[in-house]
Design an enzyme around this catalytic site. Structure first.
Site, PDB file in Angstrom:
ATOM      1  N   ASP A   1      37.713 -11.783  19.817  1.00  0.00           N
ATOM      2  CA  ASP A   1      38.322 -13.111  19.959  1.00  0.00           C
ATOM      3  C   ASP A   1      37.550 -14.013  20.915  1.00  0.00           C
ATOM      4  OD1 ASP A   1      40.415 -12.109  18.360  1.00  0.00           O
ATOM      5  OD2 ASP A   1      41.380 -11.284  20.139  1.00  0.00           O
TER       6      ASP A   1
ATOM      7  N   HIS B   1      38.679 -14.164  12.327  1.00  0.00           N
ATOM      8  CA  HIS B   1      37.953 -15.248  12.975  1.00  0.00           C
ATOM      9  C   HIS B   1      38.700 -16.518  12.666  1.00  0.00           C
ATOM     10  CE1 HIS B   1      34.452 -12.967  13.722  1.00  0.00           C
ATOM     11  NE2 HIS B   1      34.076 -12.871  12.484  1.00  0.00           N
TER      12      HIS B   1
HETATM   13  P1  GDP Z   1      36.479 -14.555  16.960  1.00  0.00           P
HETATM   14  O1  GDP Z   1      37.144 -13.425  16.283  1.00  0.00           O
HETATM   15  O2  GDP Z   1      35.516 -14.097  18.017  1.00  0.00           O
HETATM   16  O3  GDP Z   1      35.867 -15.525  16.021  1.00  0.00           O
HETATM   17  O4  GDP Z   1      37.590 -15.321  17.787  1.00  0.00           O
HETATM   18  P2  GDP Z   1      38.923 -16.038  17.246  1.00  0.00           P
HETATM   19  O5  GDP Z   1      38.559 -17.010  16.231  1.00  0.00           O
HETATM   20  O6  GDP Z   1      39.970 -15.096  16.923  1.00  0.00           O
HETATM   21  O7  GDP Z   1      39.393 -16.732  18.608  1.00  0.00           O
HETATM   22  C1  GDP Z   1      38.779 -17.798  19.139  1.00  0.00           C
HETATM   23  C2  GDP Z   1      39.751 -18.960  19.189  1.00  0.00           C
HETATM   24  O8  GDP Z   1      39.253 -19.934  20.048  1.00  0.00           O
HETATM   25  C3  GDP Z   1      39.938 -19.671  17.869  1.00  0.00           C
HETATM   26  O9  GDP Z   1      41.240 -20.180  17.790  1.00  0.00           O
HETATM   27  C4  GDP Z   1      38.901 -20.786  17.920  1.00  0.00           C
HETATM   28  O10 GDP Z   1      39.240 -21.913  17.112  1.00  0.00           O
HETATM   29  C5  GDP Z   1      38.972 -21.146  19.350  1.00  0.00           C
HETATM   30  N1  GDP Z   1      37.743 -21.627  19.950  1.00  0.00           N
HETATM   31  C6  GDP Z   1      36.453 -21.221  19.742  1.00  0.00           C
HETATM   32  N2  GDP Z   1      35.627 -21.847  20.601  1.00  0.00           N
HETATM   33  C7  GDP Z   1      36.423 -22.647  21.377  1.00  0.00           C
HETATM   34  C8  GDP Z   1      36.169 -23.526  22.467  1.00  0.00           C
HETATM   35  O11 GDP Z   1      35.050 -23.693  22.938  1.00  0.00           O
HETATM   36  N3  GDP Z   1      37.257 -24.158  23.005  1.00  0.00           N
HETATM   37  C9  GDP Z   1      38.527 -23.990  22.555  1.00  0.00           C
HETATM   38  N4  GDP Z   1      39.512 -24.636  23.142  1.00  0.00           N
HETATM   39  N5  GDP Z   1      38.802 -23.154  21.539  1.00  0.00           N
HETATM   40  C10 GDP Z   1      37.763 -22.508  20.962  1.00  0.00           C
END
Ligand code: GDP
Length: 424
Positions: free
Chosen positions: A12, A40
């Site tokens: 995440d 994701h």
């Molecule tokens: P992944 O499995 O590593 O892709 O992570 P997830 O998608 O489950 O969790 C990351 C969350 O953070 C998601 O809701 C993204 O939209 C959000 N996100 C990613 N980068 C950023 C950022 O720089 N700022 C904010 N506020 N949210 C972000």
């Protein structure tokens, strides 16, 4: 040119966003491990999507998305996900599936639930997507590779043999209804029809792509601390989360992986059970959870509230190290803009001694965090596109962590959208 995008900690970290962004210049995006057990989240011009099996290049028509041989392939889930993005107006993604990928069977989910039920209060906090039983079967050599779905006589015979042992377990260990060979055969035939349009010889495909100098992104699921070898075993996942495994799970020569971009989040979060040294609780945790990510820190697959904590230098440095990181993408930094002061875990106290190297699970469970408190920047940094324009305390936070990680932070993400990015 092969690059990997992987996670430093518990998952995440925002890998989806970084891969989606890098996919703009890629020819191929490959999922090389894991399955539909994690998700994701991607926010782009088409909307907000929670992808589980689809590679993050699925929104780019110029990208071929590969489900590599290392993936736990849930055929129904994959096909549903494709139809779901198409129904939301995304052009039909280019997807291919390795004929050597193994098929997640309906009974893998059942065994996952039954085992958690048997363990009761000792359970692993599995997402019950069948991942652990799937990989157990793969390495016990009773799994099914995709090509086997198309060989009828052989398939029938194998189903009979596999169900023999499965039914013994169902009867004597779990006391659950038995599986029927004809029914499973019919399911496999249905799966065969569903997956047929996507199946390729991915070994040749990847070989040719490397030879032609294509830009290939290997997309990791979860992060270093969930790796079965280097993570917080046994509270790990069942397939390797490391870039190095990309060579196996995607089928590229290890020496072709030139860049390993490890995604590191500006604070910590984790799902499932297991040691989490810098974890915070109560109101402090609730506030960070509510403000975190994009609309709160809740699992993309399960909707479970994530456990929250301050940034952990010990875990993240180790996480970057075992990935073989060449550059860090530092994400979700914007979320910390509300804090006057930001604690950062810089060491673990174990039996009265402070350590900086991530220990094995027994010691980890005894570790107490040693915090250093950094000043906050108390402002909204979304919309900033140049590193110099970030508030001084924000740059100090990044630079402090960069020193701790011992690898350069080359990308800073300050919002969920594709354009919320600062290149250094
Ligand atoms: P992944 O499995 O590593 O892709 O992570 P997830 O998608 O489950 O969790 C990351 C969350 O953070 C998601 O809701 C993204 O939209 C959000 N996100 C990613 N980068 C950023 C950022 O720089 N700022 C904010 N506020 N949210 C972000």
């Amino acid at each position: 040119m092969v690059k990997a995008v992987v996670g430093a900690c518990w998952g995440d970290e925002g890998k989806g966003k970084i891969t989606d962004m890098l996919a703009a210049d890629a020819d191929i995006v490959v999922r090389f491990q894991g399955g539909a057990n994690a998700g994701h989240t991607i926010v782009n011009d088409y909307g907000k999507f929670a992808l589980h099996l689809l590679p993050s290049g699925s929104f780019n028509q110029n990208v071929t998305n590969v489900i590599g041989n290392g993936v736990a392939l849930d055929i129904e889930q994959l096909v549903n996900e494709i139809e779901e993005v198409v129904s939301k107006g995304v052009p039909r993604p280019n997807i291919v599936v390795s004929e050597r990928a193994q098929v997640l069977m309906p009974y893998h989910r059942l065994f996952d639930s039954y085992e958690e039920e048997r363990l009761s209060d000792r359970q692993f906090g599995s997402t019950k997507s069948g991942i652990a039983p799937f990989f157990s079967d793969k390495f016990s050599k009773i799994g099914f590779q995709v090509w086997e779905l198309f060989e009828e006589d052989r398939l029938r015979e194998k189903i009979k043999n596999v169900l023999e042992v499965k039914n013994l377990m169902l009867e004597h260990i779990y006391h659950k209804p038995l599986l029927d060979a004809d029914e499973l055969y019919a399911t496999c035939k249905r799966y065969a029809e569903m997956i047929k349009p996507y199946v390729i010889d991915s070994v040749k495909f990847m070989h040719d792509a490397v030879k032609e100098g294509k830009t290939i992104l290997l997309e990791g699921q979860l992060g270093s601390l969930k790796d079965p070898d280097f993570g917080i075993y046994p509270m790990t996942t069942s397939s390797s989360t490391l870039a190095g495994y990309g060579a196996i799970g995607a089928g590229v020569p290890p020496y072709e992986i030139k860049e390993i971009i490890t995604v590191v989040k500006a604070y910590s979060s984790a799902v499932g059970a297991g040691a989490f040294v810098s974890e915070i609780f109560g109101d402090e945790a609730d506030e960070l959870r509510r403000r975190g990510g994009d609309g709160g820190e809740f699992g993309a697959t399960t909707g479970r509230p994530r456990r929250m904590g301050w940034f952990d230098c010990v875990a993240s440095r180790y996480g970057c190290r075992v990935q073989g990181t060449t550059a860090v993408a530092f994400t979700v930094l914007d979320v910390l803009g509300y804090l006057d002061e930001i604690p950062v875990c810089v060491g673990y106290e174990v039996d009265g001694e402070v350590i900086r190297d991530f220990p094995t699970t027994g010691k980890l469970e005894k570790a107490k965090p040693v915090f250093k408190v950094l000043p906050g920047w108390k402002s909204d940094i979304r919309g900033i596109t140049k590193y110099e324009d970030l508030p001084e305390n924000c740059r100090n936070y990044i630079e402090f962590i960069e020193k701790e990680l011992e690898v350069p932070i080359k990308i800073v993400s300050n919002g969920p959208a594709r354009q919320d990015i600062i290149m250094r």
